[in-house]
Design a protein around this motif. Structure first.
Motif, PDB file in Angstrom:
ATOM      1  N   GLU A  27       0.776  -1.346   0.167  1.00 44.73           N
ATOM      2  CA  GLU A  27       0.276   0.520  -0.072  1.00 44.73           C
ATOM      3  C   GLU A  27       1.082   1.483  -0.422  1.00 44.73           C
ATOM      4  OE1 GLU A  27      -3.489  -1.884   2.242  1.00 44.73           O
ATOM      5  OE2 GLU A  27      -2.155  -1.116   3.492  1.00 44.73           O
ATOM      6  N   SER A  28       2.032   1.177   0.506  1.00 46.59           N
ATOM      7  CA  SER A  28       3.046   2.323   0.646  1.00 46.59           C
ATOM      8  C   SER A  28       3.465   2.878  -0.642  1.00 46.59           C
ATOM      9  CB  SER A  28       4.615   2.061   1.805  1.00 46.59           C
ATOM     10  OG  SER A  28       3.685   1.372   3.321  1.00 46.59           O
ATOM     11  N   VAL A  29       3.921   1.706  -1.103  1.00 43.48           N
ATOM     12  CA  VAL A  29       4.829   1.794  -2.743  1.00 43.48           C
ATOM     13  C   VAL A  29       4.043   2.708  -3.270  1.00 43.48           C
ATOM     14  CG1 VAL A  29       6.275   0.778  -1.919  1.00 43.48           C
ATOM     15  CG2 VAL A  29       4.405  -0.375  -3.247  1.00 43.48           C
ATOM     16  N   THR A  30       2.531   1.462  -3.312  1.00 46.08           N
ATOM     17  CA  THR A  30       1.248   2.426  -4.757  1.00 46.08           C
ATOM     18  C   THR A  30       0.867   3.935  -3.633  1.00 46.08           C
ATOM     19  OG1 THR A  30       0.029   0.028  -4.309  1.00 46.08           O
ATOM     20  CG2 THR A  30      -0.874   2.385  -4.411  1.00 46.08           C
ATOM     21  N   ILE A  31       1.071   4.607  -2.651  1.00 42.79           N
ATOM     22  CA  ILE A  31       0.533   6.043  -2.663  1.00 42.79           C
ATOM     23  C   ILE A  31       1.832   6.830  -2.751  1.00 42.79           C
ATOM     24  CG2 ILE A  31       0.830   7.873  -0.494  1.00 42.79           C
ATOM     25  CD1 ILE A  31      -2.125   5.380  -0.962  1.00 42.79           C
ATOM     26  N   VAL A  32       2.835   6.401  -2.785  1.00 33.78           N
ATOM     27  CA  VAL A  32       4.655   7.275  -3.433  1.00 33.78           C
ATOM     28  C   VAL A  32       3.946   7.190  -4.979  1.00 33.78           C
ATOM     29  CG1 VAL A  32       6.824   7.119  -3.618  1.00 33.78           C
ATOM     30  CG2 VAL A  32       5.542   5.805  -1.253  1.00 33.78           C
ATOM     31  N   GLU A  33       4.130   5.820  -5.960  1.00 34.38           N
ATOM     32  CA  GLU A  33       3.675   6.535  -6.797  1.00 34.38           C
ATOM     33  C   GLU A  33       3.086   6.984  -7.412  1.00 34.38           C
ATOM     34  OE1 GLU A  33       5.421   4.329  -9.076  1.00 34.38           O
ATOM     35  OE2 GLU A  33       6.727   4.348  -8.066  1.00 34.38           O
ATOM     36  N   ARG A  34       2.001   6.503  -6.767  1.00 35.78           N
ATOM     37  CA  ARG A  34       0.796   8.478  -7.248  1.00 35.78           C
ATOM     38  C   ARG A  34       1.108   9.254  -6.851  1.00 35.78           C
ATOM     39  NH1 ARG A  34      -4.298   4.657  -3.165  1.00 35.78           N
ATOM     40  NH2 ARG A  34      -4.347   3.368  -5.427  1.00 35.78           N
ATOM     41  N   VAL A  35       2.273  10.217  -5.621  1.00 36.77           N
ATOM     42  CA  VAL A  35       2.673  11.168  -5.499  1.00 36.77           C
ATOM     43  C   VAL A  35       3.557  11.187  -6.409  1.00 36.77           C
ATOM     44  CG1 VAL A  35       4.541  11.952  -3.542  1.00 36.77           C
ATOM     45  CG2 VAL A  35       2.443  10.695  -2.719  1.00 36.77           C
ATOM     46  N   LEU A  36       4.421  10.630  -6.556  1.00 41.05           N
ATOM     47  CA  LEU A  36       5.550  10.884  -8.057  1.00 41.05           C
ATOM     48  C   LEU A  36       4.373  11.351  -9.239  1.00 41.05           C
ATOM     49  CD1 LEU A  36       7.766   8.193  -7.969  1.00 41.05           C
ATOM     50  CD2 LEU A  36       8.143  10.817  -6.576  1.00 41.05           C
ATOM     51  N   SER A  37       3.232  10.761  -9.926  1.00 42.26           N
ATOM     52  CA  SER A  37       2.413  10.843 -10.825  1.00 42.26           C
ATOM     53  C   SER A  37       2.002  12.194 -10.545  1.00 42.26           C
ATOM     54  CB  SER A  37       1.163  10.130 -10.804  1.00 42.26           C
ATOM     55  OG  SER A  37       1.886   8.608 -11.498  1.00 42.26           O
ATOM     56  N   LYS A  38       1.542  12.502  -9.383  1.00 40.93           N
ATOM     57  CA  LYS A  38       0.765  13.680  -8.341  1.00 40.93           C
ATOM     58  C   LYS A  38       1.407  14.549  -9.050  1.00 40.93           C
ATOM     59  CE  LYS A  38      -3.028  14.992  -7.967  1.00 40.93           C
ATOM     60  NZ  LYS A  38      -4.863  15.307  -8.609  1.00 40.93           N
ATOM     61  N   ARG A  39       3.062  15.237  -8.543  1.00 41.28           N
ATOM     62  CA  ARG A  39       3.964  16.072  -8.471  1.00 41.28           C
ATOM     63  C   ARG A  39       4.498  16.418 -10.045  1.00 41.28           C
ATOM     64  NH1 ARG A  39       7.228  17.144  -4.247  1.00 41.28           N
ATOM     65  NH2 ARG A  39       9.093  17.092  -5.826  1.00 41.28           N
ATOM     66  N   LYS A  40       4.670  14.979 -10.922  1.00 44.20           N
ATOM     67  CA  LYS A  40       4.346  15.499 -12.315  1.00 44.20           C
ATOM     68  C   LYS A  40       3.157  15.950 -13.176  1.00 44.20           C
ATOM     69  CE  LYS A  40       7.316  11.894 -12.256  1.00 44.20           C
ATOM     70  NZ  LYS A  40       7.779  10.187 -13.683  1.00 44.20           N
ATOM     71  N   GLY A  41       1.925  16.296 -12.038  1.00 45.58           N
ATOM     72  CA  GLY A  41       0.446  16.792 -12.668  1.00 45.58           C
ATOM     73  C   GLY A  41      -0.066  15.946 -13.443  1.00 45.58           C
ATOM     74  N   GLN A  42       0.234  14.601 -13.285  1.00 41.94           N
ATOM     75  CA  GLN A  42      -0.547  13.512 -14.385  1.00 41.94           C
ATOM     76  C   GLN A  42      -1.893  13.490 -13.505  1.00 41.94           C
ATOM     77  OE1 GLN A  42       2.084  10.491 -13.731  1.00 41.94           O
ATOM     78  NE2 GLN A  42       3.054  11.298 -15.943  1.00 41.94           N
ATOM     79  N   PRO A  43      -3.338  12.877 -13.810  1.00 44.06           N
ATOM     80  CA  PRO A  43      -3.836  12.739 -13.541  1.00 44.06           C
ATOM     81  C   PRO A  43      -3.977  11.240 -12.083  1.00 44.06           C
ATOM     82  CG  PRO A  43      -4.438  12.135 -15.682  1.00 44.06           C
ATOM     83  CD  PRO A  43      -2.803  12.700 -15.772  1.00 44.06           C
ATOM     84  N   LEU A  44      -5.174  10.783 -11.898  1.00 43.75           N
ATOM     85  CA  LEU A  44      -5.247   9.854 -10.760  1.00 43.75           C
ATOM     86  C   LEU A  44      -6.466   9.608 -11.077  1.00 43.75           C
ATOM     87  CD1 LEU A  44      -3.116  10.745  -7.864  1.00 43.75           C
ATOM     88  CD2 LEU A  44      -2.341   9.241  -9.599  1.00 43.75           C
ATOM     89  N   PRO A  45      -6.894   8.294 -10.816  1.00 40.35           N
ATOM     90  CA  PRO A  45      -8.609   7.849 -10.398  1.00 40.35           C
ATOM     91  C   PRO A  45      -8.455   8.143  -9.120  1.00 40.35           C
ATOM     92  CG  PRO A  45      -7.266   6.270 -11.231  1.00 40.35           C
ATOM     93  CD  PRO A  45      -6.404   6.846 -11.183  1.00 40.35           C
ATOM     94  N   VAL A  46      -9.856   8.889  -9.268  1.00 37.99           N
ATOM     95  CA  VAL A  46     -10.092   9.456  -8.242  1.00 37.99           C
ATOM     96  C   VAL A  46     -12.221   8.388  -7.289  1.00 37.99           C
ATOM     97  CG1 VAL A  46     -11.900  11.567  -7.024  1.00 37.99           C
ATOM     98  CG2 VAL A  46      -9.531  11.586  -8.265  1.00 37.99           C
ATOM     99  N   ASP A  47     -11.210   7.759  -5.997  1.00 35.45           N
ATOM    100  CA  ASP A  47     -12.126   7.045  -5.437  1.00 35.45           C
ATOM    101  C   ASP A  47     -13.374   7.648  -4.558  1.00 35.45           C
ATOM    102  OD1 ASP A  47     -14.226   5.323  -4.242  1.00 35.45           O
ATOM    103  OD2 ASP A  47     -12.274   4.506  -3.121  1.00 35.45           O
ATOM    104  N   GLN A  48     -14.811   7.793  -5.527  1.00 35.86           N
ATOM    105  CA  GLN A  48     -15.889   9.296  -4.945  1.00 35.86           C
ATOM    106  C   GLN A  48     -16.180   9.143  -3.527  1.00 35.86           C
ATOM    107  OE1 GLN A  48     -15.635  11.249  -7.050  1.00 35.86           O
ATOM    108  NE2 GLN A  48     -17.081  13.356  -6.232  1.00 35.86           N
TER     109      GLN A  48
END
Length: 348
Positions: free
Chosen positions: A167-188
């Motif tokens: 779970e932790s590396v999944t979150i870190v990967e999302r952080v890296l994507s977001k810092r690059k301005g990439q969109p992420l799926p959102v759990d509404q």
């Protein structure tokens, strides 16, 4: 003496965002013995290739092991390229903690707490949000809205729960994507749960209404009697979430289709003190319907209840009913108490 509380609502429907996952072409070079069938395989391989986390000497990754605060902080610090301080001072994680503090990502008591404790999901969310936006408030609502954190099941945030290595590396990967301005799926559903936890309502994420500052405030309704609207929760009966138990299916009008409706559940608290007229009572009438542009109620359902003033007491409970999803140009959630209308949600 009989008093009436009536409720009228109108809502506007909005859409949901989607995003893309991250991959890494070098992940096939990673040889770990225990991730081939694990849900986090891609993120784990990306993380090892990027060098912010390693496997163990026996070539395992142990993806379901818990992660400590220190371990997660190191992952974030290395992943985003922070320069570490003096490695010869203090514990092994001290340089990573210091670099995160210097960058403004760690703050206050968090950075001085026991770093060998398992990190909670709420703490992981706060650190992750700050790693993306240093000017954020580091809230769970921000974390879910950004797509950094998703719910465990049906939007359940499990804020006090612990985190695994996968779970932790999944979150870190999302952080890296977001810092690059990439969109992420959102759990509404997770966004709505975080909204409710922080604001008392999910009306913004569910139907595009903006809560007013009247939500959560006390309003006098008679001598010695006051009422507070604590929560307004909008539920889609076709998408069960942790609030689904607030729905009373017996109240559904026989001519209403579940797929065409929301349920609006409202938590109300009433306080009666010793100065109240002991012969009085508080009769509630829930009026939920569609409002047109002039504010005329076009459809009404009623849900009765009675609160007596005969002794000091506190009453709390939910009222709920079905409301058509029909989009409207304008709308609001408003409560009429005698001659006073209290707007709790408005469309801007």
């Amino acid at each position: 003496m009989k008093k009436v509380l009536s409720i009228s609502t109108a809502i506007v429907v909005t859409s949901i965002l989607a995003g893309a996952a991250v991959t890494n072409g070098e992940s096939s070079k990673v040889k770990l013995t225990d991730i081939d069938t694990h849900w986090g395989k891609a993120a784990i391989e990306n993380a090892v290739v990027k060098g912010y986390v390693d496997g163990f000497e026996d070539m395992s990754f142990r993806p379901d092991n818990q992660v400590t605060k220190a371990e997660f902080i190191k992952m974030i610090a290395v992943a985003i390229g922070l320069k570490n301080g003096d490695a010869g001072i203090g514990s092994w994680y001290a340089p990573y903690v210091q670099s995160m503090k210097d960058a403004g990502i760690l703050w206050g008591t968090f950075s001085s707490s026991n770093m060998n404790e398992p990190i909670k999901r709420s703490e992981m969310a706060a650190v992750s949000v700050h790693a993306v936006d240093i000017n954020s408030k580091a809230t769970m609502l921000e974390a879910t809205s950004m797509g950094l954190i998703q719910g465990k099941s049906n939007g359940d945030l499990d804020e006090e729960g612990v985190t695994t290595r996968a779970e932790s590396v999944t979150i870190v990967e999302r952080v890296l994507s977001k810092r690059k301005g990439q969109p992420l799926p959102v759990d509404q559903a997770a966004v709505a749960a975080a909204e409710i936890a922080s604001t008392g309502t999910n009306m913004k994420s569910m139907v595009g209404l903006t809560p007013t500052d009247s939500l959560g405030k006390w309003f006098p309704i008679a001598q010695g009697v006051k009422v507070k609207f604590e929560k307004v929760i909008i539920i889609d009966p076709m998408k069960p979430d942790p609030n689904f138990n607030l729905i009373d299916l017996a109240l559904k009008p026989p001519f209403v289709k579940l797929e065409d409706t929301y349920v609006i559940a409202t938590q109300i608290r009433v306080l009666v003190d010793s100065t109240a007229d002991k012969t009085g009572n508080f009769y509630t009438m829930q009026t939920i319907g569609l409002l047109d542009s002039e504010g005329t109620v076009r459809a009404v359902n009623k849900f009765p209840g009675l609160v007596k003033y005969d002794k000091p007491a506190e009453y709390i409970g939910w009222i709920s009913n079905y409301h058509l999803k029909s989009p409207m140009a304008t709308g609001k959630i408003a409560y009429a108490i005698y001659d006073t209308q209290i707007d709790l949600g408005i469309h801007k």
